[in-house]
Write a protein that holds these residues in place. Sequence first.
Motif, PDB file in Angstrom:
ATOM      1  N   GLU A   1       0.597   2.078  -6.745  1.00 41.75           N
ATOM      2  CA  GLU A   1       0.295   0.845  -6.000  1.00 41.75           C
ATOM      3  C   GLU A   1       1.230   0.626  -4.808  1.00 41.75           C
ATOM      4  OE1 GLU A   1       2.834  -0.232  -9.576  1.00 41.75           O
ATOM      5  OE2 GLU A   1       1.007   0.920  -9.293  1.00 41.75           O
ATOM      6  N   ASP A   2       2.359   1.344  -4.775  1.00 43.20           N
ATOM      7  CA  ASP A   2       3.302   1.223  -3.652  1.00 43.20           C
ATOM      8  C   ASP A   2       3.031   2.236  -2.536  1.00 43.20           C
ATOM      9  OD1 ASP A   2       4.528  -0.809  -5.062  1.00 43.20           O
ATOM     10  OD2 ASP A   2       6.166   0.451  -5.803  1.00 43.20           O
ATOM     11  N   ILE A   3       2.233   3.240  -2.812  1.00 39.88           N
ATOM     12  CA  ILE A   3       1.995   4.311  -1.834  1.00 39.88           C
ATOM     13  C   ILE A   3       1.351   3.793  -0.548  1.00 39.88           C
ATOM     14  CG2 ILE A   3       0.665   6.433  -1.413  1.00 39.88           C
ATOM     15  CD1 ILE A   3       1.334   7.175  -4.379  1.00 39.88           C
ATOM     16  N   PRO A   4       0.262   2.998  -0.610  1.00 34.69           N
ATOM     17  CA  PRO A   4      -0.316   2.549   0.659  1.00 34.69           C
ATOM     18  C   PRO A   4       0.609   1.633   1.464  1.00 34.69           C
ATOM     19  CG  PRO A   4      -1.514   1.591  -1.193  1.00 34.69           C
ATOM     20  CD  PRO A   4      -0.540   2.578  -1.760  1.00 34.69           C
ATOM     21  N   VAL A   5       1.459   0.868   0.801  1.00 38.93           N
ATOM     22  CA  VAL A   5       2.431   0.039   1.520  1.00 38.93           C
ATOM     23  C   VAL A   5       3.456   0.934   2.211  1.00 38.93           C
ATOM     24  CG1 VAL A   5       4.284  -1.672   1.272  1.00 38.93           C
ATOM     25  CG2 VAL A   5       2.121  -2.002   0.061  1.00 38.93           C
ATOM     26  N   HIS A   6       3.909   1.968   1.523  1.00 40.77           N
ATOM     27  CA  HIS A   6       4.870   2.917   2.100  1.00 40.77           C
ATOM     28  C   HIS A   6       4.302   3.554   3.375  1.00 40.77           C
ATOM     29  CE1 HIS A   6       7.978   6.075   2.098  1.00 40.77           C
ATOM     30  NE2 HIS A   6       6.988   6.893   2.424  1.00 40.77           N
ATOM     31  N   ILE A   7       3.056   4.010   3.304  1.00 42.38           N
ATOM     32  CA  ILE A   7       2.422   4.657   4.459  1.00 42.38           C
ATOM     33  C   ILE A   7       2.188   3.645   5.584  1.00 42.38           C
ATOM     34  CG2 ILE A   7       0.350   5.867   5.258  1.00 42.38           C
ATOM     35  CD1 ILE A   7       0.231   7.123   2.392  1.00 42.38           C
ATOM     36  N   ALA A   8       1.714   2.447   5.233  1.00 43.02           N
ATOM     37  CA  ALA A   8       1.489   1.403   6.248  1.00 43.02           C
ATOM     38  C   ALA A   8       2.798   1.020   6.935  1.00 43.02           C
ATOM     39  CB  ALA A   8       0.836   0.169   5.610  1.00 43.02           C
ATOM     40  N   ARG A   9       3.871   0.942   6.167  1.00 48.53           N
ATOM     41  CA  ARG A   9       5.180   0.605   6.751  1.00 48.53           C
ATOM     42  C   ARG A   9       5.585   1.655   7.785  1.00 48.53           C
ATOM     43  NH1 ARG A   9       7.954  -0.344   2.352  1.00 48.53           N
ATOM     44  NH2 ARG A   9       7.735  -2.604   2.607  1.00 48.53           N
ATOM     45  N   HIS A  10       5.370   2.899   7.447  1.00 45.61           N
ATOM     46  CA  HIS A  10       5.727   3.971   8.386  1.00 45.61           C
ATOM     47  C   HIS A  10       4.886   3.866   9.667  1.00 45.61           C
ATOM     48  CE1 HIS A  10       7.656   7.636   9.545  1.00 45.61           C
ATOM     49  NE2 HIS A  10       6.503   8.255   9.706  1.00 45.61           N
ATOM     50  N   LYS A  11       3.582   3.577   9.521  1.00 44.29           N
ATOM     51  CA  LYS A  11       2.713   3.411  10.700  1.00 44.29           C
ATOM     52  C   LYS A  11       3.225   2.269  11.583  1.00 44.29           C
ATOM     53  CE  LYS A  11      -1.650   4.822   8.463  1.00 44.29           C
ATOM     54  NZ  LYS A  11      -2.978   4.316   8.034  1.00 44.29           N
ATOM     55  N   ALA A  12       3.585   1.152  10.958  1.00 43.28           N
ATOM     56  CA  ALA A  12       4.065  -0.014  11.712  1.00 43.28           C
ATOM     57  C   ALA A  12       5.383   0.286  12.411  1.00 43.28           C
ATOM     58  CB  ALA A  12       4.215  -1.215  10.782  1.00 43.28           C
TER      59      ALA A  12
END
Length: 189
Positions: free
Chosen positions: A43-54
């Motif tokens: 459940e933390d993986i998409p937040v991790h990837i989104a954070r990197h994009k931002a």
Amino acid sequence: MMERIVLASQSPRRKQLLEWAEIPFDIIVRPTDETFPDHLPIEDIPVHIARHKAEVVQEELSHDLLVLAADTVVVLGNQIIGKPVDREDAIRILMQLSGQSHQVITGVVMRKGKHELAFSDITSVEFHPLTYEQVSFYVDKYQPFDKAGAYAIQEWIGVVGIKSIEGDFYNVMGLPVSRVVKALTNWVF
């Protein structure tokens, strides 16, 4: 009137959802690494990837601009189902999802200056049993090769194949837009 934001995503569905919500935005996308640490809970993986994009987009901008990034994963059991690599892979993925319940998790990260708001939204989706003919028709006509889980809920497969959905429909499209609007409205810097 909401302030103009920067959408760090090339997803046409996220663009459409922000337009529907009448949020003014510009799109800026930079290539980003979408890998993640092996120990990270699903459940933390998409937040991790989104954070990197931002972060990658924010590095180039004035820090007084708000950057919104998102990433969506499809999870069946404890396995992440990514984007299909080709027609056969798309058919294999959809046959795997046929008659099953799976989760769609979208991670959202909003950054402005040193401030960050991050969350994920989970929607459960259950497919009716699908025939090989239905799946191959969908893959050949709609070519869902850029979609996690090899489908878009707003297309034909969602209309005829979804048995039930629990949670935010728009989360499955790629952005829990009502939650984003609420966060943008209530977030104090």
